[in-house]
Design a protein around this motif. Sequence first.
Motif, PDB file in Angstrom:
ATOM      1  N   PHE A 245       0.829  -1.213   0.000  1.00  0.00           N
ATOM      2  CA  PHE A 245       0.000   0.000   0.000  1.00  0.00           C
ATOM      3  C   PHE A 245       0.856   1.254   0.000  1.00  0.00           C
ATOM      4  O   PHE A 245       0.370   2.356   0.128  1.00  0.00           O
ATOM      5  N   HIS A 246       2.175   1.096  -0.108  1.00  0.00           N
ATOM      6  CA  HIS A 246       3.053   2.266  -0.125  1.00  0.00           C
ATOM      7  C   HIS A 246       3.879   2.257  -1.412  1.00  0.00           C
ATOM      8  O   HIS A 246       4.850   1.519  -1.526  1.00  0.00           O
ATOM      9  N   VAL A 247       3.473   3.089  -2.374  1.00  0.00           N
ATOM     10  CA  VAL A 247       4.125   3.146  -3.695  1.00  0.00           C
ATOM     11  C   VAL A 247       4.360   1.753  -4.266  1.00  0.00           C
ATOM     12  O   VAL A 247       5.464   1.424  -4.709  1.00  0.00           O
ATOM     13  N   ASN A 248       3.320   0.934  -4.297  1.00  0.00           N
ATOM     14  CA  ASN A 248       3.388  -0.386  -4.923  1.00  0.00           C
ATOM     15  C   ASN A 248       4.596  -1.202  -4.462  1.00  0.00           C
ATOM     16  O   ASN A 248       5.269  -1.859  -5.256  1.00  0.00           O
ATOM     17  N   GLY A 317      15.432   2.659   2.007  1.00  0.00           N
ATOM     18  CA  GLY A 317      15.096   4.004   1.536  1.00  0.00           C
ATOM     19  C   GLY A 317      13.840   4.478   2.222  1.00  0.00           C
ATOM     20  O   GLY A 317      13.363   3.863   3.172  1.00  0.00           O
ATOM     21  N   GLY A 318      13.283   5.567   1.713  1.00  0.00           N
ATOM     22  CA  GLY A 318      12.079   6.134   2.322  1.00  0.00           C
ATOM     23  C   GLY A 318      12.427   7.197   3.337  1.00  0.00           C
ATOM     24  O   GLY A 318      11.702   8.161   3.526  1.00  0.00           O
ATOM     25  N   SER A 319      13.559   7.030   4.022  1.00  0.00           N
ATOM     26  CA  SER A 319      14.177   8.029   4.902  1.00  0.00           C
ATOM     27  C   SER A 319      15.668   7.771   4.784  1.00  0.00           C
ATOM     28  O   SER A 319      16.070   6.699   4.332  1.00  0.00           O
ATOM     29  N   ALA A 320      16.467   8.748   5.238  1.00  0.00           N
ATOM     30  CA  ALA A 320      17.914   8.556   5.147  1.00  0.00           C
ATOM     31  C   ALA A 320      18.324   7.340   5.970  1.00  0.00           C
ATOM     32  O   ALA A 320      17.915   7.192   7.111  1.00  0.00           O
ATOM     33  N   CYS A 321      19.143   6.478   5.377  1.00  0.00           N
ATOM     34  CA  CYS A 321      19.641   5.323   6.131  1.00  0.00           C
ATOM     35  C   CYS A 321      20.891   5.763   6.882  1.00  0.00           C
ATOM     36  O   CYS A 321      21.867   6.195   6.278  1.00  0.00           O
ATOM     37  N   ILE A 338      21.699  -1.392  -0.047  1.00  0.00           N
ATOM     38  CA  ILE A 338      21.469  -0.616  -1.271  1.00  0.00           C
ATOM     39  C   ILE A 338      20.633   0.583  -0.836  1.00  0.00           C
ATOM     40  O   ILE A 338      19.426   0.489  -0.665  1.00  0.00           O
ATOM     41  N   HIS A 339      21.318   1.709  -0.623  1.00  0.00           N
ATOM     42  CA  HIS A 339      20.611   2.905  -0.139  1.00  0.00           C
ATOM     43  C   HIS A 339      20.005   3.621  -1.343  1.00  0.00           C
ATOM     44  O   HIS A 339      20.711   3.953  -2.291  1.00  0.00           O
ATOM     45  N   ALA A 340      18.696   3.829  -1.297  1.00  0.00           N
ATOM     46  CA  ALA A 340      18.026   4.418  -2.457  1.00  0.00           C
ATOM     47  C   ALA A 340      17.129   5.563  -2.014  1.00  0.00           C
ATOM     48  O   ALA A 340      16.692   5.621  -0.861  1.00  0.00           O
ATOM     49  N   TRP A 341      16.888   6.457  -2.941  1.00  0.00           N
ATOM     50  CA  TRP A 341      16.014   7.608  -2.663  1.00  0.00           C
ATOM     51  C   TRP A 341      14.922   7.683  -3.729  1.00  0.00           C
ATOM     52  O   TRP A 341      15.158   7.362  -4.896  1.00  0.00           O
ATOM     53  N   GLY A 342      13.743   8.098  -3.284  1.00  0.00           N
ATOM     54  CA  GLY A 342      12.661   8.311  -4.244  1.00  0.00           C
ATOM     55  C   GLY A 342      11.455   8.840  -3.526  1.00  0.00           C
ATOM     56  O   GLY A 342      11.520   9.208  -2.358  1.00  0.00           O
ATOM     57  N   MET A 343      10.356   8.885  -4.223  1.00  0.00           N
ATOM     58  CA  MET A 343       9.113   9.353  -3.613  1.00  0.00           C
ATOM     59  C   MET A 343       7.908   8.826  -4.376  1.00  0.00           C
ATOM     60  O   MET A 343       8.045   8.344  -5.510  1.00  0.00           O
ATOM     61  N   THR A 344       6.743   8.908  -3.731  1.00  0.00           N
ATOM     62  CA  THR A 344       5.520   8.396  -4.333  1.00  0.00           C
ATOM     63  C   THR A 344       5.345   8.942  -5.751  1.00  0.00           C
ATOM     64  O   THR A 344       4.969   8.206  -6.666  1.00  0.00           O
ATOM     65  N   GLU A 345       5.644  10.217  -5.923  1.00  0.00           N
ATOM     66  CA  GLU A 345       5.482  10.861  -7.235  1.00  0.00           C
ATOM     67  C   GLU A 345       6.468  10.336  -8.263  1.00  0.00           C
ATOM     68  O   GLU A 345       6.386  10.673  -9.448  1.00  0.00           O
ATOM     69  N   THR A 373      25.446   8.186   0.743  1.00  0.00           N
ATOM     70  CA  THR A 373      24.764   9.230  -0.028  1.00  0.00           C
ATOM     71  C   THR A 373      23.420   8.669  -0.486  1.00  0.00           C
ATOM     72  O   THR A 373      23.164   7.461  -0.364  1.00  0.00           O
ATOM     73  N   GLN A 374      22.558   9.554  -1.013  1.00  0.00           N
ATOM     74  CA  GLN A 374      21.281   9.050  -1.535  1.00  0.00           C
ATOM     75  C   GLN A 374      21.480   8.430  -2.916  1.00  0.00           C
ATOM     76  O   GLN A 374      20.576   7.814  -3.449  1.00  0.00           O
ATOM     77  N   GLY A 375      22.664   8.628  -3.507  1.00  0.00           N
ATOM     78  CA  GLY A 375      23.014   7.885  -4.708  1.00  0.00           C
ATOM     79  C   GLY A 375      22.965   8.674  -5.990  1.00  0.00           C
ATOM     80  O   GLY A 375      22.708   9.873  -6.012  1.00  0.00           O
ATOM     81  N   GLY A 436      10.779  18.876  -3.326  1.00  0.00           N
ATOM     82  CA  GLY A 436      10.595  19.323  -1.935  1.00  0.00           C
ATOM     83  C   GLY A 436      11.773  18.921  -1.060  1.00  0.00           C
ATOM     84  O   GLY A 436      11.772  19.152   0.142  1.00  0.00           O
ATOM     85  N   ASP A 437      12.787  18.302  -1.666  1.00  0.00           N
ATOM     86  CA  ASP A 437      13.992  17.961  -0.913  1.00  0.00           C
ATOM     87  C   ASP A 437      15.077  18.991  -1.212  1.00  0.00           C
ATOM     88  O   ASP A 437      15.129  19.548  -2.308  1.00  0.00           O
ATOM     89  N   VAL A 438      15.933  19.202  -0.223  1.00  0.00           N
ATOM     90  CA  VAL A 438      17.077  20.082  -0.418  1.00  0.00           C
ATOM     91  C   VAL A 438      18.304  19.178  -0.491  1.00  0.00           C
ATOM     92  O   VAL A 438      18.476  18.303   0.361  1.00  0.00           O
ATOM     93  N   ASP A 451      17.981  17.851   3.707  1.00  0.00           N
ATOM     94  CA  ASP A 451      16.714  18.065   4.402  1.00  0.00           C
ATOM     95  C   ASP A 451      15.520  17.987   3.476  1.00  0.00           C
ATOM     96  O   ASP A 451      15.673  18.082   2.264  1.00  0.00           O
ATOM     97  N   ARG A 452      14.340  17.857   4.074  1.00  0.00           N
ATOM     98  CA  ARG A 452      13.097  18.170   3.391  1.00  0.00           C
ATOM     99  C   ARG A 452      13.023  19.691   3.435  1.00  0.00           C
ATOM    100  O   ARG A 452      13.350  20.277   4.475  1.00  0.00           O
ATOM    101  N   SER A 453      12.569  20.368   2.378  1.00  0.00           N
ATOM    102  CA  SER A 453      12.590  21.833   2.438  1.00  0.00           C
ATOM    103  C   SER A 453      11.749  22.352   3.601  1.00  0.00           C
ATOM    104  O   SER A 453      12.095  23.336   4.228  1.00  0.00           O
ATOM    105  N   GLY A 542       6.187   5.643   7.564  1.00  0.00           N
ATOM    106  CA  GLY A 542       7.401   5.313   8.317  1.00  0.00           C
ATOM    107  C   GLY A 542       8.404   6.443   8.408  1.00  0.00           C
ATOM    108  O   GLY A 542       9.601   6.197   8.562  1.00  0.00           O
ATOM    109  N   LYS A 543       7.950   7.685   8.308  1.00  0.00           N
ATOM    110  CA  LYS A 543       8.882   8.818   8.435  1.00  0.00           C
ATOM    111  C   LYS A 543       8.602   9.571   9.731  1.00  0.00           C
ATOM    112  O   LYS A 543       7.449   9.631  10.177  1.00  0.00           O
ATOM    113  N   MET A 544       9.680  10.166  10.277  1.00  0.00           N
ATOM    114  CA  MET A 544       9.498  10.944  11.502  1.00  0.00           C
ATOM    115  C   MET A 544       8.651  12.169  11.186  1.00  0.00           C
ATOM    116  O   MET A 544       8.859  12.826  10.164  1.00  0.00           O
TER     117      MET A 544
END
Length: 560
Positions: A245-248, A317-321, A338-345, A373-375, A436-438, A451-453, A542-544
């Motif tokens: 139920f979270h980004v397939n 992923g989903g938050s910084a590891c 395998i540290h990965a970054w992404g978002m629902t969009e 790093t986020q990669g 929306g990420d910096v 950061d998140r902006s 699962g994010k703070m």
Amino acid sequence: MAVRHDLEIKPMLGQMMQLPLLISSLIVHAERHHGDQLVVSRRVEGDIHRISYREVAERARRVANAMQALGVQPGERAATLAWNTHRHMELYYGVSGSGRVLHTVNPRLHPDQIVYIVNHAEDRVMFFDMTFWPLIQAVAGLTRTVRHWVAMTDRAHMPPVEQAAKVPNLLCCEELLARTHDRYAWPVLDENAASSLCYTSGTTGNPKGVVYSHRSTVLHTMAAALPDCLGCSATDAILPVVPMFHVNSWGIVYLAPMTGAKLVLPGPCLDGKSLYELLESERVTISAGVPTVWQALLAHVEANGLTFTTMRRSGIGGSACPPAMIRKFRDTYDVHVIHAWGMTEMSPIGTVAAFKEQHSRLNDGGRLAVMSTQGRAVYGVDMKIVGEDGAELPWDGQASGDLMVRGPWILETYFMGEGGDPLAIDADRNGWFPTGDVAKITPEGYMVITDRSKDVIKSGGEWIGSIDLENIAMAHPAVAMAACVATPHPKWGERPLLVVVKKQGMEVSREELLALYEGKIAKWWTPDDVVFADTIPMGATGKMQKNKLREQFQGHRVQA
Ligand code: ADP
């Protein structure tokens, strides 16, 4: 960006087959070429269930016929409130493959938000796991468009008659499938047809719908399977902890049939002990989830002196590891993170911290720095950072700005035009999605999120990266979780405050934690204070929830 939108050229056409990229093709492939491969599920009923891709394909065809029987028209939405199990997977294929749109609802959202999105999506039918029966009873009367409520279980596990009477048109999924035919020819759809719908968690305002297409999903799946991404093959057994139920589930339920990997689905049991048992008993080689899940797993493994016999890679992923977690997995358990970054969009994969050839010459510390790093961008995704004026910033590892992305599996507009036109158009008339990420980007092309902006800490007009500060605190053995948030300051505007949850039975002092920062960061970045908390509020993905922490500590004054 050497792209021209105004060039009118008439190319000679290629002469290859025009086969659209469709989700049904994944399960057809798995049935024909990996028919005996297994999908193993820990089900809501409590059993460990085994089914082959051949049988999943057959049941998916029954789902497609059931859509017709329930009167769900092509293009209409069928919703799910469900864990990772084979039944949910069958809906992934049966609903989307037949031209309906699968709307995966996140059960961790507030019931008011669930009612809002079910009404907004105009869902025609809701399939749910029995775990969510109390929730279904609470929301059923408030939804406007759902005509059938289908419990994803057999007759023996259906709700008692007196409760069932309160939910109109309640059906039993196993009975429904048994009544429908297993013969069905998958339609040849336009590959740009909508396949699934997932709402953002909407920490501010209402959740917005992201509509994926068959084409975006298949392309994303191919990219996710690449060696420098999840690197999944027919020799693997893959366990997605990340929910369907979270980004397939980050595409894993598509990727396993595409590659022929064995798929292991953990159902509702996401605690360290249950996950560990399944990883071992099913000889899982690769897994994927958010950092908090791995923390619970590592705590269980550590406390019981266990090791991982077969798991060698873990997608996080989903938050910084936190680098401390990457190191622990590598040095103690021989598991490559395998540290990965992404978002629902973004379907969600954007970047992966995979090595380049030159990194083989680095020592362990240097390699850990790359992995933290986020990669770098996966083929299909382009990225850039821009300053406040919208001008692109250099990739020097220093300049940080708003991160923008573009690519064929990245959102162009939200469902029903919600939120207007989100894209920023550049001088070449290319649309870029503002994440929306910096972030900053190194000369080698590795992106680092600071950061998140909306979570940025601005002290004396300069940004302080909260993720760096959290990672340093997380390296202390007594720290279970750390969040760094802005608190108002009369002189500097904002100053960082570190909120720490200690590991059970372990101690660490404020002074010890603040001493960790010496020599690691610019002195003025050091948090002004540390507060200890029992928990840190977590959101539905699962994010703070730093907005809640900021509210809670906005009156906080530094300890004398
Ligand atoms: P998901 O949780 O699937 O990544 P969301 O849309 O819920 O998708 O959240 C996306 C946001 O999560 C990103 O914009 C970013 O702020 C954060 N995020 C995701 N992965 C990472 C990561 N590896 N490091 C830091 N932040 C991340």
